[in-house]
Scaffold this motif. Sequence first.
Motif, short mmCIF file in Angstrom:
data_model
loop_
_atom_site.label_atom_id
_atom_site.label_comp_id
_atom_site.label_asym_id
_atom_site.label_seq_id
_atom_site.Cartn_x
_atom_site.Cartn_y
_atom_site.Cartn_z
N UNK A 1 0.84 -1.20 0.00
CA UNK A 1 0.00 0.00 0.00
C UNK A 1 0.88 1.25 0.00
N UNK A 2 1.89 1.28 0.87
CA UNK A 2 2.79 2.43 0.92
C UNK A 2 3.50 2.62 -0.43
N UNK A 3 3.90 1.52 -1.04
CA UNK A 3 4.55 1.59 -2.35
C UNK A 3 3.61 2.20 -3.38
N UNK A 4 2.34 1.79 -3.36
CA UNK A 4 1.35 2.30 -4.32
C UNK A 4 1.14 3.80 -4.21
N UNK A 5 1.26 4.33 -2.99
CA UNK A 5 1.03 5.76 -2.79
C UNK A 5 2.33 6.56 -2.83
N UNK A 6 3.45 5.87 -3.12
CA UNK A 6 4.72 6.56 -3.27
C UNK A 6 5.48 6.80 -1.97
#
Length: 186
Positions: free
Chosen positions: A168-173
């Motif tokens: 999730x953190x990766x998806x939001x940068x």
Amino acid sequence: RRDSASALRMRRIAVVTLSKAFGSSSSQALKASVALAASLWKAGDPGQAVVEARRAMQLIEARFGSRDAMLPSVMTLLALAMASAGGQNLVDAEPMALRAEQLARSLFGEEESITLADATAALAQVYELRGAFELAEKTYSFAMTMRQDILGPLHPFKTLDLSSLSLLYFRVGAYGEAEALLRQGL
């Protein structure tokens, strides 16, 4: 892929055989139907998983009532399959996941309920898929805390929960947060 097709064929045979032997709303046939729905979802056929899980849920409710202990898990599976199927199913997945979480909470309470933790994690996945990242983050964190309280900090689910939150953190940068969580899981 071939093993997956064989497993699905065996699950279908089990549903038919148990339904004929004990009736389609017997505990044995219903558990086989839920296992088939889970296998369909894992094999990448969420549309069929939705059909099978919905059928199992309706039969459980008709036979055992709307507060049966199997229902939160079946509803959780149904919500995940709906979310994976996309489209209108994704819209319908959130109310189903909320229903699963609420039923698990009322049946099993707040503490020591892995069923509630699973339903909460599924709700987080639904939030993520529909783009509600802040809600997903809070819900993933809550589910992770519940699972750790129940299963302990060394249980394999901790790695699964850390992976979900880091993706999730990766998806939001938020790459730094994602990396820190992945390192925690090592």
